[in-house]
Design an enzyme around this catalytic site. Structure first.
Site, PDB file in Angstrom:
ATOM      1  N   ASN A 107       0.841  -1.192   0.000  1.00  0.00           N
ATOM      2  CA  ASN A 107       0.000   0.000   0.000  1.00  0.00           C
ATOM      3  C   ASN A 107       0.882   1.250   0.000  1.00  0.00           C
ATOM      4  O   ASN A 107       1.945   1.287   0.631  1.00  0.00           O
ATOM      5  CB  ASN A 107      -1.009   0.007   1.151  1.00  0.00           C
ATOM      6  CG  ASN A 107      -0.436  -0.215   2.523  1.00  0.00           C
ATOM      7  OD1 ASN A 107       0.626  -0.811   2.684  1.00  0.00           O
ATOM      8  ND2 ASN A 107      -1.125   0.243   3.541  1.00  0.00           N
TER       9      ASN A 107
ATOM     10  N   GLU B 124      -2.952  -4.686  -3.075  1.00  0.00           N
ATOM     11  CA  GLU B 124      -3.436  -5.597  -4.124  1.00  0.00           C
ATOM     12  C   GLU B 124      -3.438  -4.910  -5.482  1.00  0.00           C
ATOM     13  O   GLU B 124      -3.003  -5.470  -6.490  1.00  0.00           O
ATOM     14  CB  GLU B 124      -4.873  -6.058  -3.819  1.00  0.00           C
ATOM     15  CG  GLU B 124      -5.043  -6.839  -2.546  1.00  0.00           C
ATOM     16  CD  GLU B 124      -5.388  -5.940  -1.351  1.00  0.00           C
ATOM     17  OE1 GLU B 124      -4.751  -4.877  -1.187  1.00  0.00           O
ATOM     18  OE2 GLU B 124      -6.289  -6.311  -0.586  1.00  0.00           O
TER      19      GLU B 124
ATOM     20  N   CYS C 197     -10.652  -3.466  -4.304  1.00  0.00           N
ATOM     21  CA  CYS C 197      -9.653  -4.428  -4.799  1.00  0.00           C
ATOM     22  C   CYS C 197     -10.337  -5.685  -5.321  1.00  0.00           C
ATOM     23  O   CYS C 197      -9.883  -6.280  -6.303  1.00  0.00           O
ATOM     24  CB  CYS C 197      -8.649  -4.763  -3.710  1.00  0.00           C
ATOM     25  SG  CYS C 197      -7.525  -3.377  -3.391  1.00  0.00           S
TER      26      CYS C 197
END
Ligand code: THU
Length: 142
Positions: A54, A67, A101
């Protein structure tokens, strides 16, 4: 050549390999605002692995999840089909990928060949599901 019918099988070995790769990416997470580092590792249908973490921003809404960064790396390398993805968070419980995501995973994983999702807690507890489990009745345009 049998490549057209080639199918990877999800094994404990693959789970361990993806978890290790996701942990390595998590170490590079940029999460000074949430202090919630996340790492992700995608294995493509061809067996290649791409990772992401992230990346937060002072303008909070610009944050990109681990992700989606891993998927972007895969797509940039020309790999459009996700076989499996491991997500490691710093939560003491198993935290699954967020809704945004899940929709992005759907973009690169068909309903009849759904990606395997491994969600891993900080103590190593893991849950294995498919993207169809996590996002049934997905939105499709095509
Ligand atoms: N985050 C991810 O990286 N993946 C998810 O699926 C959920 C949330 C990140 C975004 C933000 O940097 C931090 O975790 C807290 O929400």
């Amino acid at each position: 050549m049998m490549t057209e019918n080639y199918r990877l099988e999800f094994t404990q070995e693959i789970q361990d390999k993806l978890t290790t790769a996701a942990l390595e990416a998590q170490a590079n997470a940029y999460s000074p605002y949430s202090n919630f580092p996340v790492g992700a590792a995608v294995m493509t249908q061809e067996g290649s692995i791409f990772t992401g973490c992230n990346v937060e921003n002072a303008s909070y809404g610009l944050t990109v999840c681990a992700e989606r960064n891993a998927i972007a790396a895969s797509v940039a390398a020309g790999h459009l089909n996700i076989f499996a993805i491991a997500v490691v968070t710093s939560a003491p419980f198993v935290a699954r990928p967020c809704g945004a995501c899940r929709q992005v995973i759907c973009e690169f994983s068909s309903e009849d060949r759904p990606a395997t999702i491994v969600s891993v807690a900080s103590n190593g507890d893991a849950v294995v599901q498919t993207i169809n489990d996590l996002l049934p009745d997905r939105f499709n345009l095509l």
